[in-house]
Design an enzyme around this catalytic site. Sequence first.
Site, PDB file in Angstrom:
ATOM      1  N   HIS A  35       0.838  -1.194   0.000  1.00  0.00           N
ATOM      2  CA  HIS A  35       0.000   0.000   0.000  1.00  0.00           C
ATOM      3  C   HIS A  35       0.880   1.253   0.000  1.00  0.00           C
ATOM      4  O   HIS A  35       1.175   1.826   1.048  1.00  0.00           O
ATOM      5  CB  HIS A  35      -0.889  -0.027   1.245  1.00  0.00           C
ATOM      6  CG  HIS A  35      -2.024   0.927   1.212  1.00  0.00           C
ATOM      7  ND1 HIS A  35      -3.244   0.640   1.780  1.00  0.00           N
ATOM      8  CD2 HIS A  35      -2.152   2.174   0.701  1.00  0.00           C
ATOM      9  CE1 HIS A  35      -4.061   1.666   1.632  1.00  0.00           C
ATOM     10  NE2 HIS A  35      -3.406   2.614   0.968  1.00  0.00           N
ATOM     11  N   LEU A  76       2.647   6.661  -4.675  1.00  0.00           N
ATOM     12  CA  LEU A  76       3.830   7.256  -5.287  1.00  0.00           C
ATOM     13  C   LEU A  76       3.528   8.577  -5.990  1.00  0.00           C
ATOM     14  O   LEU A  76       4.455   9.281  -6.411  1.00  0.00           O
ATOM     15  CB  LEU A  76       4.466   6.275  -6.276  1.00  0.00           C
ATOM     16  CG  LEU A  76       5.087   5.030  -5.637  1.00  0.00           C
ATOM     17  CD1 LEU A  76       5.646   4.104  -6.710  1.00  0.00           C
ATOM     18  CD2 LEU A  76       6.170   5.405  -4.631  1.00  0.00           C
ATOM     19  N   ASP A 132       0.697   2.463   3.853  1.00  0.00           N
ATOM     20  CA  ASP A 132      -0.179   3.549   3.384  1.00  0.00           C
ATOM     21  C   ASP A 132       0.617   4.846   3.298  1.00  0.00           C
ATOM     22  O   ASP A 132       0.143   5.915   3.684  1.00  0.00           O
ATOM     23  CB  ASP A 132      -1.410   3.718   4.293  1.00  0.00           C
ATOM     24  CG  ASP A 132      -2.491   4.605   3.669  1.00  0.00           C
ATOM     25  OD1 ASP A 132      -2.369   4.944   2.474  1.00  0.00           O
ATOM     26  OD2 ASP A 132      -3.448   4.965   4.380  1.00  0.00           O
TER      27      ASP A 132
END
Length: 448
Positions: free
Chosen positions: A75, A78, A320
């Site tokens: 997760h 980018l 995340d």
Amino acid sequence: MNGPAGTTILRGVRPLGGARRDVTVRGGRIVSVTDPVMDPGNGHGASAAADVTTADVTTADCDGLIMLPALVDLHTHLREPGDAASETIASGTGAAAHGGYSDVLAMANCVPVTDTPERVRHIIERAARTASCRVHPVGAVTDGLAGRDLAPLDAMAAAGAVMFSDDGVCVDDPALLMRALEAARRTGTLVAQHAQCPRLAAGGQINAGAAARATGLPPWPATGEETIVARDVVLAGATGGRLHICHVSTAGTVEIVRWAKARGWPVTAEVTPHHLLLTDLMTRDSDPLHKVNPPLRTAQDVAALRAALRDGTIDAVATDHAPHTASSKDNHWCEAPFGMLGLETALPVVAQALGAGDEPDWNLLATVMSTRPARIAGLADTAGRPLRAGEPATFTLVDPRADWRVDRTESVSASDNTPFHGMTFRHRVVATMVEGRVTADIDRRLVP
């Protein structure tokens, strides 16, 4: 990145926190893991292979460093294409390498959204040119993340998408989700759900209860997560499609996942480092560095998440990683975006959250941060591999005595929105190697 030519001998490393070993790497693979030969001059292990004096041999003093299989993140945001000011594939994977990662799954909420096979291929091609680790695209479940029409999942899977997710928003339509799960079953992929009921959590900013009362900010209730998870595990059971629950944050969600697994349904779940360590007490000063979705929860939730990770109810840790510019975070809480950095600090944060005394369970950390994530993403042939002769030289080295103080100004990411700024951690990643290539070497141990 340094190429895999030549031989590297790592002296005195501790694979999975065990006894010291000398590990020899050549041609992108581990070629030997041996007991150290004691050097009477300094008392440290010195592999017989270290006597080789040819110019293409590098001997690295790694005495006491922990060797783990390189980490896999299910997760990662980018931001490329569309938001290079916050992150790029180059900067984000550089952060990943410094955090010990060999593989990251790039979420679809870019601009434009990764919702076509052409955009999946663009991520793969861009990563091949600029990335410091392996990048695996996540395709959107619905066109434009709009929740109305299913994206071309079969075509995206054929193009290289390893997972589907509208992360950032919830797939609220159960019929659409069923179709997505059926496509995942056909293609051998999986659907990752951002569990946030729009009717229960709409406008929510902070954990419901004491934190919301103290700040006066709109509450984000636990039921906003739990009701979606309860619905979706039933859909996974009905379709046989693999469902992955993103960023579990409540004790109630843990019980629902445990219930689903007891029935043999194809459900996996992840937890973030920040949800394992931080609580909603930290949000009472309304500093947007602590604003995240789902929100930081109570100490009781944190305890349940840690226990679930230990007993396997929660399968994996996923960062995340959500970079944002300083100007966007430097706002009133309600105007600031949700999200925190995670890649560079994940391992020390998880080690502290799960540690008992000075030494965490390194086998557990390797399982939840490497082996299981690789298996979930379908990457187990190349990632999360055992640390033994014949396997790819894909690993990370951790200093277990670092006493590292996090400084946001030193972030490798293009952004610096870490909630851990100023905190000190005992453990720190000091080097990462992927198939014999040095992708990070903080104190230049592996580079002659």
